[in-house]
Design an enzyme around this catalytic site. Structure first.
Site, PDB file in Angstrom:
ATOM      1  N   ILE A 159       0.878  -1.222  -0.035  1.00 28.28           N
ATOM      2  CA  ILE A 159       0.068   0.068  -0.125  1.00 28.28           C
ATOM      3  C   ILE A 159       0.981   1.407  -0.095  1.00 28.28           C
ATOM      4  CG2 ILE A 159      -0.050   0.444   2.561  1.00 28.28           C
ATOM      5  CD1 ILE A 159      -3.319   0.536   1.892  1.00 28.28           C
TER       6      ILE A 159
ATOM      7  N   ASN B  77      11.696  -8.315   6.713  1.00 29.00           N
ATOM      8  CA  ASN B  77      11.950  -7.548   8.177  1.00 29.00           C
ATOM      9  C   ASN B  77      11.486  -8.406   9.362  1.00 29.00           C
ATOM     10  OD1 ASN B  77      12.968  -5.326   6.867  1.00 29.00           O
ATOM     11  ND2 ASN B  77      10.637  -4.555   6.637  1.00 29.00           N
TER      12      ASN B  77
ATOM     13  N   GLY C  64      12.689  -3.991  11.677  1.00 30.11           N
ATOM     14  CA  GLY C  64      11.443  -2.754  11.213  1.00 30.11           C
ATOM     15  C   GLY C  64      10.273  -3.644  10.800  1.00 30.11           C
ATOM     16  N   GLN C  65      10.192  -4.659  11.307  1.00 31.71           N
ATOM     17  CA  GLN C  65       9.025  -5.542  11.077  1.00 31.71           C
ATOM     18  C   GLN C  65       7.787  -4.515  11.857  1.00 31.71           C
ATOM     19  OE1 GLN C  65       8.613  -9.484  12.321  1.00 31.71           O
ATOM     20  NE2 GLN C  65       6.643  -9.845  11.092  1.00 31.71           N
TER      21      GLN C  65
ATOM     22  N   HIS D 143       5.990 -12.116   6.112  1.00 28.43           N
ATOM     23  CA  HIS D 143       5.864 -11.609   4.867  1.00 28.43           C
ATOM     24  C   HIS D 143       7.190 -11.278   4.212  1.00 28.43           C
ATOM     25  CE1 HIS D 143       5.486  -8.212   7.632  1.00 28.43           C
ATOM     26  NE2 HIS D 143       6.322  -7.299   6.501  1.00 28.43           N
TER      27      HIS D 143
ATOM     28  N   HIS E  80       8.919  -9.063   1.165  1.00 25.80           N
ATOM     29  CA  HIS E  80       9.171  -7.913   0.481  1.00 25.80           C
ATOM     30  C   HIS E  80       9.651  -8.113  -1.031  1.00 25.80           C
ATOM     31  CE1 HIS E  80       7.851  -4.715   3.402  1.00 25.80           C
ATOM     32  NE2 HIS E  80       8.283  -5.483   4.065  1.00 25.80           N
TER      33      HIS E  80
HETATM   34  P1  5GP Z   1       7.017  -4.616   7.368  1.00 26.65           P
HETATM   35  O1  5GP Z   1       7.348  -3.215   7.913  1.00 26.65           O
HETATM   36  O2  5GP Z   1       6.174  -5.152   8.618  1.00 26.65           O
HETATM   37  O3  5GP Z   1       8.276  -5.327   6.978  1.00 26.65           O
HETATM   38  O4  5GP Z   1       6.056  -4.387   6.255  1.00 26.65           O
HETATM   39  C1  5GP Z   1       4.525  -4.148   6.497  1.00 26.65           C
HETATM   40  C2  5GP Z   1       4.272  -3.718   4.852  1.00 26.65           C
HETATM   41  O5  5GP Z   1       3.001  -3.730   4.935  1.00 26.65           O
HETATM   42  C3  5GP Z   1       4.696  -2.134   4.840  1.00 26.65           C
HETATM   43  O6  5GP Z   1       5.555  -2.088   3.696  1.00 26.65           O
HETATM   44  C4  5GP Z   1       3.261  -1.364   4.419  1.00 26.65           C
HETATM   45  O7  5GP Z   1       3.156  -0.511   3.748  1.00 26.65           O
HETATM   46  C5  5GP Z   1       2.388  -2.754   4.062  1.00 26.65           C
HETATM   47  N1  5GP Z   1       0.997  -2.957   4.546  1.00 26.65           N
HETATM   48  C6  5GP Z   1       0.604  -2.407   5.643  1.00 26.65           C
HETATM   49  N2  5GP Z   1      -0.592  -2.328   5.734  1.00 26.65           N
HETATM   50  C7  5GP Z   1      -1.325  -2.726   4.429  1.00 26.65           C
HETATM   51  C8  5GP Z   1      -2.528  -3.030   3.764  1.00 26.65           C
HETATM   52  O8  5GP Z   1      -3.564  -2.898   4.526  1.00 26.65           O
HETATM   53  N3  5GP Z   1      -2.537  -3.350   2.559  1.00 26.65           N
HETATM   54  C9  5GP Z   1      -1.270  -3.486   1.873  1.00 26.65           C
HETATM   55  N4  5GP Z   1      -1.540  -3.825   0.518  1.00 26.65           N
HETATM   56  N5  5GP Z   1      -0.171  -3.095   2.394  1.00 26.65           N
HETATM   57  C10 5GP Z   1       0.062  -2.682   3.756  1.00 26.65           C
END
Ligand code: 5GP
Ligand code: ZN
Length: 116
Positions: free
Chosen positions: A33, A89, A95-96, A102, A104
């Site tokens: 997003i 992450n 940075g999670q 998930h 990236h």
């Molecule tokens: P993290 O920081 O945990 O590695 O990554 C989480 C990712 O999820 C971030 O890049 C953030 O932009 C994405 N994200 C969070 N909420 C949503 C959502 O509701 N929809 C989508 N498509 N991505 C999301």
């Protein structure tokens, strides 16, 4: 299998919309997003587990499948030759922010190493 209140479980269940680019029995890929690159996908397992830190031997096939799926998506979408970045992450210093494992998949620009 799904965790109460988990945003990625809700995406997997179709309760929250996401721009899906690939899915199979094991995992789903959709656009982030808040993209950090021209292509920024997230790959999630359908099965909830919090993070790589919580991965167990029983997740081996899922994790392997997700890595190969990321490589297949990169080839299918035509950015494999130019290159891409895979990021998982993990926990606070990693940075999670969403605690459903998930991957990236970022592409479309050069990336520096080490990341910030
Ligand atoms: P993290 O920081 O945990 O590695 O990554 C989480 C990712 O999820 C971030 O890049 C953030 O932009 C994405 N994200 C969070 N909420 C949503 C959502 O509701 N929809 C989508 N498509 N991505 C999301
Ligand atoms: Zn979840």
């Amino acid at each position: 299998m799904s965790e109460q209140g988990c945003i990625f479980c809700k995406i997997a269940a179709g309760e929250i919309p996401a721009e899906r680019v690939y899915e199979d029995d094991v995992c789903i890929a959709f656009n982030d997003i808040t993209p950090q690159a021209p292509t920024h996908l997230l790959l999630i397992p359908r099965e909830h587990f919090d993070s790589l830190d919580k991965a167990e031997a029983g997740h081996k096939a899922t994790l392997g499948h997700m890595m190969l799926t990321a490589a297949n998506i990169a080839r299918d979408k035509g950015f494999a030759d130019d290159g891409y970045r895979i990021v998982i992450n993990t926990n606070s210093d990693g940075g999670q922010t969403v605690f459903h494992l998930h991957v990236h998949l970022l592409a479309g620009r050069p990336f520096v190493f080490p990341p910030g």
